[in-house]
Design a protein around this motif. Structure first.
Motif, short mmCIF file in Angstrom:
data_model
loop_
_atom_site.label_atom_id
_atom_site.label_comp_id
_atom_site.label_asym_id
_atom_site.label_seq_id
_atom_site.Cartn_x
_atom_site.Cartn_y
_atom_site.Cartn_z
N UNK A 1 -15.30 48.37 -1.22
CA UNK A 1 -15.41 47.55 -0.01
C UNK A 1 -14.31 46.49 -0.03
N UNK A 2 -13.49 46.40 1.01
CA UNK A 2 -12.43 45.38 1.04
C UNK A 2 -13.00 43.97 0.89
N UNK A 3 -12.37 43.19 0.05
CA UNK A 3 -12.87 41.84 -0.22
C UNK A 3 -12.82 40.95 1.03
N UNK A 4 -11.87 41.23 1.92
CA UNK A 4 -11.75 40.37 3.10
C UNK A 4 -12.96 40.51 4.03
N UNK A 5 -13.61 41.70 4.01
CA UNK A 5 -14.80 41.88 4.83
C UNK A 5 -15.94 41.00 4.30
N UNK A 6 -16.07 40.97 2.99
CA UNK A 6 -17.12 40.16 2.37
C UNK A 6 -16.85 38.67 2.60
N UNK A 7 -15.59 38.26 2.42
CA UNK A 7 -15.23 36.86 2.61
C UNK A 7 -15.44 36.43 4.06
N UNK B 1 -26.88 43.57 3.23
CA UNK B 1 -27.60 44.54 4.06
C UNK B 1 -26.99 44.73 5.45
N UNK B 2 -26.27 43.74 5.96
CA UNK B 2 -25.74 43.85 7.31
C UNK B 2 -24.24 44.17 7.35
N UNK B 3 -23.55 43.94 6.23
CA UNK B 3 -22.10 44.14 6.22
C UNK B 3 -21.69 45.20 5.20
N UNK B 4 -22.10 45.01 3.96
CA UNK B 4 -21.61 45.88 2.88
C UNK B 4 -22.21 47.28 2.96
#
Length: 224
Positions: free
Chosen positions: A115-121, A135-138
């Motif tokens: 999973x790209x770190x920028x999505x989590x950030x 649960x909603x993003x990753x």
């Protein structure tokens, strides 16, 4: 001949409970492995992967000892819940959950790590907490890994033999799953029944793998 589908139903029941338990346990554990920088991470990964390399007879023997009434764990479950874990379906669920553990963890861990770190950030910056991000993003962005983990774990549990035979024995209607039933037919020289059961297991395995590859191909095409 009349085919008794009870062993197959037991196999699917066992696979369902095992997969459900491992999914609940596996998501937070794989998420921890993918995000931790602890020096003990390789140790945890090695322990979780042990069932892959250990002979089923070795793992089955230690689980038989570990879950027996003479062990603290076995006594605890019997005294607290009036539940025996050896030669029972409940024991099969425990043993299968341990044996199939890496088949759930490894695909999930790979999915988390990709999973790209920028999505989590970006999720954290938008105000979402760790659980909401998980649960909603990753998880929605790692459907391929999630589905692979579920299907492979389910299929692996359906095909288990050595561990379930050691821990559960071969009690018809209770612990005699399909793979054990095939072994019993061979032992009694009933090759016709063994052949039919084996063909059914072969067909199930092929369909499961075919579904995994088709699903993965569709997911890849969505991102091209």
């Amino acid at each position: 001949m009349n085919i008794d589908f009870t062993p197959f139903l037991l196999s699917f029941k066992l696979a369902f409970f095992t997969t459900s338990i491992l999914l609940i346990i596996g998501i937070p554990f794989a998420w921890f492995l993918s995000s931790t920088k602890s020096k003990f991470k390789p140790v945890l990964e090695a322990i979780s992967a042990l069932p892959i390399v250990l002979p089923p007879s070795v793992l089955g023997f230690y689980l038989l000892v570990f879950l027996s009434q003479s062990s603290p764990v076995g006594r605890f479950f019997e005294e607290m819940f009036n539940m025996k874990l050896v030669f029972t379906f409940e024991g099969l669920v425990v043993a299968s959950s341990i044996y199939s553990f890496p088949f759930m963890i490894q695909p999930l861990q790979n999915g988390f790590e990709n999973i790209p770190k920028n999505i989590i950030e970006a999720s954290y910056l938008s105000g979402k907490g760790r659980l909401a991000t998980l649960f909603k993003v990753i998880l929605p962005n790692m459907k391929t890994s999630l589905m692979t983990a579920i299907i492979i774990t389910f299929a692996h549990t359906v095909g288990e033999f050595g561990v379930v035979l050691m821990v559960g024995g071969s009690i018809p209607g209770k612990t005699e799953v399909a793979s054990v039933a095939i072994y019993d037919y061979v032992e009694t020289l009933d090759y016709e029944s063994a052949h039919i059961y084996s063909l059914i297991m072969l067909a199930i395995s092929f369909v499961v793998l075919l579904f995994v590859y088709i699903f993965n191909e569709k997911q890849k095409k969505r991102f091209l």
